[in-house]
Design a protein around this motif. Structure first.
Motif, PDB file in Angstrom:
ATOM      1  N   SER A   1      -7.301   2.538  -9.140  1.00  0.00           N
ATOM      2  CA  SER A   1      -6.629   3.086  -7.959  1.00  0.00           C
ATOM      3  C   SER A   1      -5.643   2.054  -7.452  1.00  0.00           C
ATOM      4  O   SER A   1      -5.787   0.847  -7.715  1.00  0.00           O
ATOM      5  CB  SER A   1      -7.634   3.433  -6.855  1.00  0.00           C
ATOM      6  OG  SER A   1      -8.132   2.263  -6.242  1.00  0.00           O
ATOM      7  N   VAL A   2      -4.650   2.536  -6.710  1.00  0.00           N
ATOM      8  CA  VAL A   2      -3.622   1.623  -6.203  1.00  0.00           C
ATOM      9  C   VAL A   2      -4.220   0.623  -5.212  1.00  0.00           C
ATOM     10  O   VAL A   2      -3.715  -0.485  -5.044  1.00  0.00           O
ATOM     11  CB  VAL A   2      -2.459   2.420  -5.575  1.00  0.00           C
ATOM     12  CG1 VAL A   2      -2.896   3.126  -4.293  1.00  0.00           C
ATOM     13  CG2 VAL A   2      -1.257   1.528  -5.321  1.00  0.00           C
ATOM     14  N   GLU A   3      -5.316   1.008  -4.583  1.00  0.00           N
ATOM     15  CA  GLU A   3      -5.970   0.119  -3.630  1.00  0.00           C
ATOM     16  C   GLU A   3      -6.702  -1.028  -4.325  1.00  0.00           C
ATOM     17  O   GLU A   3      -6.910  -2.094  -3.733  1.00  0.00           O
ATOM     18  CB  GLU A   3      -6.956   0.908  -2.756  1.00  0.00           C
ATOM     19  CG  GLU A   3      -6.308   1.894  -1.790  1.00  0.00           C
ATOM     20  CD  GLU A   3      -5.903   3.196  -2.450  1.00  0.00           C
ATOM     21  OE1 GLU A   3      -5.129   3.953  -1.837  1.00  0.00           O
ATOM     22  OE2 GLU A   3      -6.342   3.450  -3.600  1.00  0.00           O
ATOM     23  N   LYS A   4      -7.113  -0.833  -5.563  1.00  0.00           N
ATOM     24  CA  LYS A   4      -7.891  -1.844  -6.290  1.00  0.00           C
ATOM     25  C   LYS A   4      -7.053  -2.690  -7.247  1.00  0.00           C
ATOM     26  O   LYS A   4      -7.406  -3.832  -7.536  1.00  0.00           O
ATOM     27  CB  LYS A   4      -9.004  -1.160  -7.095  1.00  0.00           C
ATOM     28  CG  LYS A   4     -10.066  -0.467  -6.267  1.00  0.00           C
ATOM     29  CD  LYS A   4     -11.091   0.189  -7.182  1.00  0.00           C
ATOM     30  CE  LYS A   4     -12.196   0.882  -6.420  1.00  0.00           C
ATOM     31  NZ  LYS A   4     -13.160   1.548  -7.318  1.00  0.00           N
ATOM     32  N   ALA A   5      -5.982  -2.139  -7.749  1.00  0.00           N
ATOM     33  CA  ALA A   5      -5.210  -2.824  -8.785  1.00  0.00           C
ATOM     34  C   ALA A   5      -4.462  -4.034  -8.218  1.00  0.00           C
ATOM     35  O   ALA A   5      -4.073  -4.050  -7.046  1.00  0.00           O
ATOM     36  CB  ALA A   5      -4.219  -1.854  -9.421  1.00  0.00           C
ATOM     37  N   ALA A   6      -4.259  -5.036  -9.065  1.00  0.00           N
ATOM     38  CA  ALA A   6      -3.492  -6.221  -8.671  1.00  0.00           C
ATOM     39  C   ALA A   6      -2.041  -5.827  -8.388  1.00  0.00           C
ATOM     40  O   ALA A   6      -1.512  -4.903  -9.008  1.00  0.00           O
ATOM     41  CB  ALA A   6      -3.547  -7.262  -9.779  1.00  0.00           C
ATOM     42  N   PRO A   7      -1.381  -6.519  -7.455  1.00  0.00           N
ATOM     43  CA  PRO A   7      -0.002  -6.160  -7.098  1.00  0.00           C
ATOM     44  C   PRO A   7       0.940  -6.099  -8.290  1.00  0.00           C
ATOM     45  O   PRO A   7       1.802  -5.219  -8.362  1.00  0.00           O
ATOM     46  CB  PRO A   7       0.403  -7.273  -6.123  1.00  0.00           C
ATOM     47  CG  PRO A   7      -0.884  -7.726  -5.506  1.00  0.00           C
ATOM     48  CD  PRO A   7      -1.896  -7.606  -6.602  1.00  0.00           C
ATOM     49  N   GLU A   8       0.792  -7.019  -9.242  1.00  0.00           N
ATOM     50  CA  GLU A   8       1.691  -7.000 -10.387  1.00  0.00           C
ATOM     51  C   GLU A   8       1.475  -5.781 -11.274  1.00  0.00           C
ATOM     52  O   GLU A   8       2.406  -5.263 -11.904  1.00  0.00           O
ATOM     53  CB  GLU A   8       1.552  -8.287 -11.212  1.00  0.00           C
ATOM     54  CG  GLU A   8       0.187  -8.530 -11.838  1.00  0.00           C
ATOM     55  CD  GLU A   8      -0.767  -9.314 -10.942  1.00  0.00           C
ATOM     56  OE1 GLU A   8      -1.714  -9.915 -11.485  1.00  0.00           O
ATOM     57  OE2 GLU A   8      -0.537  -9.336  -9.703  1.00  0.00           O
ATOM     58  N   VAL A   9       0.227  -5.303 -11.305  1.00  0.00           N
ATOM     59  CA  VAL A   9      -0.075  -4.093 -12.068  1.00  0.00           C
ATOM     60  C   VAL A   9       0.538  -2.880 -11.372  1.00  0.00           C
ATOM     61  O   VAL A   9       1.135  -2.003 -12.018  1.00  0.00           O
ATOM     62  CB  VAL A   9      -1.598  -3.920 -12.240  1.00  0.00           C
ATOM     63  CG1 VAL A   9      -1.921  -2.598 -12.927  1.00  0.00           C
ATOM     64  CG2 VAL A   9      -2.178  -5.078 -13.036  1.00  0.00           C
ATOM     65  N   VAL A  10       0.402  -2.822 -10.062  1.00  0.00           N
ATOM     66  CA  VAL A  10       1.000  -1.721  -9.288  1.00  0.00           C
ATOM     67  C   VAL A  10       2.511  -1.691  -9.484  1.00  0.00           C
ATOM     68  O   VAL A  10       3.104  -0.629  -9.732  1.00  0.00           O
ATOM     69  CB  VAL A  10       0.653  -1.847  -7.790  1.00  0.00           C
ATOM     70  CG1 VAL A  10       1.389  -0.785  -6.977  1.00  0.00           C
ATOM     71  CG2 VAL A  10      -0.851  -1.738  -7.579  1.00  0.00           C
ATOM     72  N   ASP A  11       3.147  -2.842  -9.400  1.00  0.00           N
ATOM     73  CA  ASP A  11       4.602  -2.920  -9.559  1.00  0.00           C
ATOM     74  C   ASP A  11       5.022  -2.464 -10.956  1.00  0.00           C
ATOM     75  O   ASP A  11       6.025  -1.752 -11.121  1.00  0.00           O
ATOM     76  CB  ASP A  11       5.093  -4.341  -9.313  1.00  0.00           C
ATOM     77  CG  ASP A  11       4.991  -4.756  -7.850  1.00  0.00           C
ATOM     78  OD1 ASP A  11       4.847  -3.855  -6.989  1.00  0.00           O
ATOM     79  OD2 ASP A  11       5.050  -5.965  -7.568  1.00  0.00           O
TER      80      ASP A  11
END
Length: 218
Positions: A188-198
């Motif tokens: 989920s976007v709440e759990k993923a690392a920022p670089e993964v989200v980006d």
């Protein structure tokens, strides 16, 4: 019970196949794969799904399942929305997976209703008149929406419980051995690392930009 699974170009196969495997074995179910034409529909880069009927031929379904994918061309084309406007009023349940909710919204199905979608398309869904939720599965009246891709299985199991009771739904869950233990905790976007989200946001944005460019030059 007639269940219509909607096909369209560049849809995500798992959005359809997950709910199909949950719902199609249900008691007295007749499953329909419905599309604009009888021609095979390309899902992703290589998978072709063959419709069993067309929008012109199927004017009623007890349950409608709209998968997600890359919906820009389909939103602009309006064929799915036009069919939904025709069949939704007499359906018992109308459902979507992932960005399929944007197609429901474009048909007016989600006006004033709570709904969910893939996390990267929440703003688009809101712009189409829905009240966006971050929940994995959302029920508002006769409409069930699921968040991204794999959430379609959760939505379908929820609907199976409503249609046939908890024992049948739990039996389906056991039959498909849906007991996930993912190797990563970034689902989920709440759990993923920022670089993964980006990274994922960039991939999705570039895909939609390509869709828009193709639509503009068509």
């Amino acid at each position: 019970m007639d269940i219509a699974f909607v096909l369209y170009p560049n849809m995500t196969a798992l959005d359809l196949v997950g709910p199909y495997d949950v719902l199609s074995p249900g008691p007295d179910v007749t499953a329909h794969l419905v599309a604009a034409t009888p021609d095979p529909v390309l899902a992703g880069s290589a998978m072709r799904l063959v419709p069993t009927t067309t929008f012109d031929e199927l004017d009623h379904a007890d349950v409608i399942v709209v998968p997600g994918g890359e919906p820009y061309d389909v939103l602009a084309d309006g064929a799915v929305a036009a069919w939904l406007r025709k069949v939704h009023p007499t359906a018992t349940w109308t459902t979507s997976v992932c960005t399929g909710s944007t197609l429901l919204a474009s048909a007016g199905v989600l006006e004033g209703k709570r709904a969910t979608t893939h996390w990267a398309l929440r703003d688009l869904l809101a712009s189409l008149g829905a009240e966006v939720s971050t929940d994995r599965v959302v029920r508002d009246g006769s409409v069930l929406t699921a968040a991204g891709v794999s959430a379609g299985i959760d939505m379908a199991l929820t609907l199976a419980g409503i249609l046939w009771g908890d024992t049948v739904a739990q039996g389906i869950q056991l039959a498909i051995e849906y007991d996930p233990e993912p190797p990563y905790d970034s689902g989920s976007v709440e759990k993923a690392a920022p670089e993964v989200v980006d990274f994922v946001r960039g991939v999705i944005a570039s895909g939609f930009s390509a869709d828009k460019d193709e639509a503009a030059t068509a």
